[in-house]
Design an enzyme around this catalytic site. Structure first.
Site, short mmCIF file in Angstrom:
data_model
loop_
_atom_site.label_atom_id
_atom_site.label_comp_id
_atom_site.label_asym_id
_atom_site.label_seq_id
_atom_site.Cartn_x
_atom_site.Cartn_y
_atom_site.Cartn_z
N CYS A 135 26.10 31.21 16.99
CA CYS A 135 25.50 31.88 15.84
C CYS A 135 24.15 32.60 16.24
CB CYS A 135 25.33 30.76 14.76
SG CYS A 135 24.02 29.34 15.36
N ARG A 144 24.52 26.67 12.17
CA ARG A 144 25.95 26.81 11.79
C ARG A 144 26.67 26.27 13.25
NH1 ARG A 144 25.94 32.85 10.31
NH2 ARG A 144 24.14 32.57 11.61
N ASP A 146 25.20 32.18 6.51
CA ASP A 146 23.68 31.47 7.24
C ASP A 146 23.20 30.76 5.83
OD1 ASP A 146 21.64 30.96 8.66
OD2 ASP A 146 21.28 32.96 9.10
#
Ligand code: 4NP
Length: 155
Positions: free
Chosen positions: A10, A16, A125
Site C-alpha cells: 500500500c 491496508r 485508503d
C-alpha cells in the site's frame, strides 16, 4: 502458477497492507495453503513505525494481531524476493512499476483484481477518513483473502 510468497503493497504500510497481511497469514494457516506473506509501502514516511493505532484497534476487535508489525518501504530487491506483489490500489501499482520497472515474468497486480472480486478493485485508503473506514477495511480484507485462498488452491 506456482506462488509461494506474496508481498502486499500500500502507500504507508501502516493501514491496508499490514491488515491484509495479518488476515492472510491467519486464514492461510487455517486453510493449510503454504504461502509466505509480508507487506510494505511505496512511501517511506512511516518506515519503522507500528501500524496505525486505529487500524490496530479495529483489527484486534476482529481477532487480528498487528502488534508486531513495523512499516517498511518497498525496495527493488522485493521483486526478486517475492513471487507475487499485490497492490492495494492503482496509484501504488503504478508507483511499484515505476520504482522497480519489473522484468517480464515478474508479477505485480491489483490485490482485489487478482483475487477475482467484483469491481471496484481499488482498496479505499482509510487513513484520512472516519473510524468506520477501518472496520470496512477489515470486511474487504477478509473478502479479498477468501478470494486469494481460492485462487491459490486452483493454481
Ligand atoms: P496505507 O494508509 O497506505 O493503507 O498504510 C496510509 C498511511 C499513511 C498515509 C497515507 C495512507 N500518509 O499519507 O501518511
Amino acid at each position: 502458477m506456482n506462488v509461494s510468497s506474496i508481498l502486499f503493497v500500500c502507500l504507508g504500510n501502516i493501514c491496508r497492507s499490514p491488515l491484509v497481511e495479518a488476515v492472510a497469514r491467519k486464514r492461510l494457516a487455517e486453510s493449510g495453503v503454504k504461502v509466505e506473506v509480508a507487506s510494505c509501502g511505496t512511501g517511506g514516511w512511516h518506515a519503522g513505525e507500528q501500524a496505525d493505532p486505529r487500524m490496530r484497534a479495529a483489527a484486534a476487535g476482529a481477532g487480528y494481531e498487528l502488534g508486531n508489525h513495523r512499516a517498511r518501504q518497498l525496495c527493488t530487491a522485493d521483486f526478486e524476493r517475492y513471487d507475487l506483489l499485490l497492490a492495494m490500489d492503482s496509484d501504488n501499482l503504478r508507483e511499484m512499476r515505476r520504482i522497480v520497472a519489473p522484468e517480464p515474468g515478474k508479477r505485480a497486480a491489483l490485490f482485489l483484481e487478482w483475487v477475482r472480486l467484483e469491481p471496484p478493485h481499488e482498496f479505499p485508503d482509510p487513513y484520512y477518513g472516519e473510524l468506520t473506514g477501518f472496520v470496512q477495511s477489515i470486511v474487504l480484507a477478509e473478502q479479498g483473502v477468501r478470494g486469494l485462498i481460492e485462487r491459490l488452491r486452483v493454481n
